[in-house]
Design a protein around this motif. Structure first.
Motif, PDB file in Angstrom:
ATOM      1  N   ILE A  54       0.846  -1.199   0.000  1.00 25.86           N
ATOM      2  CA  ILE A  54       0.000   0.000   0.000  1.00 25.86           C
ATOM      3  C   ILE A  54       0.876   1.241   0.000  1.00 25.86           C
ATOM      4  O   ILE A  54       1.766   1.388   0.841  1.00 25.86           O
ATOM      5  CB  ILE A  54      -0.940  -0.002   1.225  1.00 25.86           C
ATOM      6  CG1 ILE A  54      -1.829  -1.257   1.207  1.00 25.86           C
ATOM      7  CG2 ILE A  54      -1.799   1.260   1.243  1.00 25.86           C
ATOM      8  CD1 ILE A  54      -2.662  -1.452   2.455  1.00 25.86           C
ATOM      9  N   ILE A  74      -6.167  -0.319   3.282  1.00 22.03           N
ATOM     10  CA  ILE A  74      -5.696  -0.675   4.628  1.00 22.03           C
ATOM     11  C   ILE A  74      -6.771  -1.454   5.375  1.00 22.03           C
ATOM     12  O   ILE A  74      -6.481  -2.442   6.058  1.00 22.03           O
ATOM     13  CB  ILE A  74      -5.285   0.593   5.406  1.00 22.03           C
ATOM     14  CG1 ILE A  74      -4.049   1.234   4.755  1.00 22.03           C
ATOM     15  CG2 ILE A  74      -4.995   0.254   6.866  1.00 22.03           C
ATOM     16  CD1 ILE A  74      -3.633   2.549   5.376  1.00 22.03           C
ATOM     17  N   CYS A  78      -6.287  -5.232   6.843  1.00 19.17           N
ATOM     18  CA  CYS A  78      -6.431  -5.539   8.274  1.00 19.17           C
ATOM     19  C   CYS A  78      -7.468  -6.635   8.504  1.00 19.17           C
ATOM     20  O   CYS A  78      -7.305  -7.476   9.401  1.00 19.17           O
ATOM     21  CB  CYS A  78      -6.834  -4.283   9.041  1.00 19.17           C
ATOM     22  SG  CYS A  78      -5.541  -3.032   9.177  1.00 19.17           S
ATOM     23  N   ILE A  86       3.916  -1.119   3.539  1.00 19.93           N
ATOM     24  CA  ILE A  86       3.677   0.284   3.221  1.00 19.93           C
ATOM     25  C   ILE A  86       4.929   0.902   2.600  1.00 19.93           C
ATOM     26  O   ILE A  86       6.046   0.666   3.052  1.00 19.93           O
ATOM     27  CB  ILE A  86       3.235   1.100   4.460  1.00 19.93           C
ATOM     28  CG1 ILE A  86       4.225   0.934   5.630  1.00 19.93           C
ATOM     29  CG2 ILE A  86       1.820   0.714   4.884  1.00 19.93           C
ATOM     30  CD1 ILE A  86       3.942   1.855   6.808  1.00 19.93           C
ATOM     31  N   LEU A 185      -0.967   5.493  11.535  1.00 18.80           N
ATOM     32  CA  LEU A 185      -1.714   4.300  11.161  1.00 18.80           C
ATOM     33  C   LEU A 185      -2.810   3.974  12.168  1.00 18.80           C
ATOM     34  O   LEU A 185      -3.880   3.477  11.793  1.00 18.80           O
ATOM     35  CB  LEU A 185      -0.761   3.112  11.018  1.00 18.80           C
ATOM     36  CG  LEU A 185       0.148   3.146   9.793  1.00 18.80           C
ATOM     37  CD1 LEU A 185       1.137   1.980   9.826  1.00 18.80           C
ATOM     38  CD2 LEU A 185      -0.664   3.096   8.501  1.00 18.80           C
TER      39      LEU A 185
END
Length: 359
Positions: A54, A74, A78, A86, A185
């Protein structure tokens, strides 16, 4: 509990020293049971060749569509993986290189220098070669260095290596940058759960715990028989891994298969820990992972752990509970929780699963 124990149950042997002396075999203490060995049939799944990658470059930009796309990626990572990489994360490539190579240099210092920082199972802080205190346990093919960055009360420069000379300075800067990145984050994870952006971070308490374990995986003449790090999920909140830039080794469990992660250049590998699984009431899940070793190349990786304040109860956030989905976990402090690994070492997901409340 550990109580007053200060010594390991058996004499510590540095795996790096074993590696230098082993030609075509390894000690029996490092040979895993056949079911846990890394190269058994169907251990890797070829249909998927990597975890999500990402690009965070537009996360704080003005383009709402780009930002929305990043948030969605994201969220999916998850929920479906528990792991993602990232890039364009804001940490300088130069600092990443310096951090990794400084620690690689440490592990190649003379043994008498490293032994000055030998750790104990009471805190694990310092130079170590095993996790868990079970006598006679099958060990992993790795050495490590564990140290605290936050809270300030645990940050003890005397327990940080003074060699190489740049080690303390580099880690201070590296720690500051990763605390900021983890904070960004955490806001994203909160927003994706439908919460206020500070909700998860606030649940971690007014003083987060941050620490790092630098993993050193020496060459191994029989990598098909052992593991660098046994299967486990991370007990803390969020892990930011800086992998070796020369050789892969991390494997993530997906679809009952082990997938070897191919690190993207200058990427961090992010994974959800057990504490965020608990806070999200298992909307986000920590995932089992392990490390394989290599017969030709050593590996160094830096795992930065972003954790809750150690003495506050962690439990599912009330905003996420419904009559149809009540709390899955009882309250427990992180101090209480991490004693599990300090006692037993890596054991899959047995700790977080054993916590589940009967419904």
């Amino acid at each position: 509990m550990l109580k007053t124990q200060t010594d390991w149950p058996e004499p510590i042997i540095r795996v790096q020293s074993l590696s230098e002396g082993c030609k075509d075999s390894i000690p029996e203490r490092y040979i895993k049971p056949p079911i846990d060995r890394p190269f058994v049939q169907n251990s890797c799944y070829d249909g998927i060749n990597n975890i999500p990658i990402i690009d965070l470059g537009g996360l704080n930009g003005d383009d709402l569509d780009v930002r929305g796309s990043i948030l969605k990626k994201i969220s999916e990572a998850c929920r479906e993986w528990g792991f993602f990489q990232i890039v364009n994360h804001g940490v300088s490539h130069d600092l990443m290189d310096k951090a990794r190579e400084t620690w690689r240099e440490f592990f190649h210092l003379p043994m008498e220098v490293k032994q000055q920082y030998a750790n104990s199972p009471k805190t694990y802080e310092g130079y170590g070669s095993r996790l868990g205190i079970e006598k006679g346990a099958i060990l992993d093919w790795s050495d490590y260095y564990f140290l605290h960055y936050s809270p300030f009360s645990l940050k003890d420069y005397n327990k940080w290596p003074s060699s190489p000379p740049s080690c303390r300075e580099v880690f201070d800067e590296y720690g500051r940058e990763l605390v900021k990145l983890c904070g960004r984050l955490m806001k994203v994870l909160s927003i994706n759960l439908g919460l206020e952006e500070e909700k998860l971070k606030n649940a971690f308490g007014d003083e987060i715990g941050a620490c790092m374990r630098i993993n050193f995986y020496p060459k191994c003449p029989r990598p098909e028989l052992t593991l660098g790090l046994s299967s486990h999920s991370d007990p803390g909140g969020m892990t930011m891994l800086l992998p070796d830039d020369q050789v892969a080794g991390l494997q993530v469990r997906k679809f009952h298969h082990w997938i070897t992660v191919n690190p993207a250049p200058y990427a961090f590998i992010v994974n959800i820990g057990d504490q965020i699984q608990v806070l999200s009431n298992a909307t986000y899940k920590s995932v089992e992972h392990r490390v394989i070793v290599n017969s030709d190349k050593e590996r160094v990786s830096l795992a930065f752990f972003y954790n809750p304040k150690s003495d506050i109860p962690i439990e599912p956030l009330k905003d996420l509970l419904t009559p149809e989905r009540p709390a899955l976990y009882p309250p427990m402090t992180f101090d209480e929780y991490r004693l599990f690994i300090r006692m037993r070492g890596p054991c899959g997901k047995s700790q977080v699963e054993s916590m589940k409340s009967p419904i």
